[in-house]
Design a protein around this motif. Sequence first.
Motif, short mmCIF file in Angstrom:
data_model
loop_
_atom_site.label_atom_id
_atom_site.label_comp_id
_atom_site.label_asym_id
_atom_site.label_seq_id
_atom_site.Cartn_x
_atom_site.Cartn_y
_atom_site.Cartn_z
N GLY A 147 0.83 -1.32 -0.11
CA GLY A 147 -0.07 -0.31 0.02
C GLY A 147 0.92 1.05 0.00
N ALA A 148 2.08 1.15 -0.22
CA ALA A 148 2.82 2.09 -0.13
C ALA A 148 3.43 3.02 -1.57
CB ALA A 148 4.45 1.86 0.34
N THR A 149 3.36 4.18 -1.82
CA THR A 149 3.78 4.66 -2.77
C THR A 149 4.98 5.18 -2.82
OG1 THR A 149 3.47 7.02 -2.04
CG2 THR A 149 1.38 6.21 -2.89
N ALA A 150 5.79 5.56 -3.83
CA ALA A 150 7.23 5.88 -3.97
C ALA A 150 7.43 7.02 -2.96
CB ALA A 150 7.64 6.43 -5.40
N LEU A 151 6.59 7.90 -2.62
CA LEU A 151 6.90 9.05 -1.71
C LEU A 151 6.86 8.11 -0.47
CD1 LEU A 151 7.22 12.09 -0.98
CD2 LEU A 151 4.53 12.10 -0.87
N HIS A 152 5.96 7.43 -0.08
CA HIS A 152 6.11 6.46 0.96
C HIS A 152 7.30 5.90 1.51
CE1 HIS A 152 1.19 6.49 1.01
NE2 HIS A 152 1.76 7.51 1.45
N VAL A 153 7.82 5.19 0.46
CA VAL A 153 9.20 4.59 0.67
C VAL A 153 10.23 5.60 0.62
CG1 VAL A 153 10.82 3.04 -0.67
CG2 VAL A 153 8.27 2.60 -0.85
N ALA A 154 10.27 6.63 0.09
CA ALA A 154 11.25 7.64 0.36
C ALA A 154 11.32 8.19 1.70
CB ALA A 154 11.12 8.63 -0.61
N VAL A 155 10.16 8.60 2.44
CA VAL A 155 9.98 8.82 3.76
C VAL A 155 10.53 7.83 4.58
CG1 VAL A 155 8.23 9.65 5.54
CG2 VAL A 155 8.32 10.41 3.18
#
Length: 159
Positions: A132-140
Amino acid sequence: MAAAEKGRREGRVGRLCLLVCLVTSIDSTMSAALIRACKRGDAEAASKLLEVMEGCELDEGDDEGRTAVFHAATAGCGNVLLMLLNAGADGGKAARDGSTPAHAAVSEGHLDALFMVLADRRLDVNARDGDGATALHVAVSQGRPLAFLESLLEAGADP
């Protein structure tokens, strides 16, 4: 006479089906070789394969649906990634788990690769992976430098 004509027609159809199967098999084998070259970051092999594959499917994935672009982004091979995108490969095609080349670039810390896939407008910057993670979630979550976050937000990522 009609039976003979029908037999010739069926023979031509059978040969055509065999040819289609052969071309499909060659295309699949070439795609697998291209994926292997991208995994290794082998720009020379990727370049030669792209020359031979002109007009072939560039977006076929491996067993997990990860394309050559996905693997080039994972490996951080900007020159290979650029070749693929210039050849028409889809920079946004998601793997079976929903992760995109942007997820891969962020996850592995390859900012240049992220810039390249973000430039491909086919990428859904808000795509979610299997967790359920976006690339932005992964970056954070991985504590990536601010440049990762800024580039994703500028590309339209939902905060």
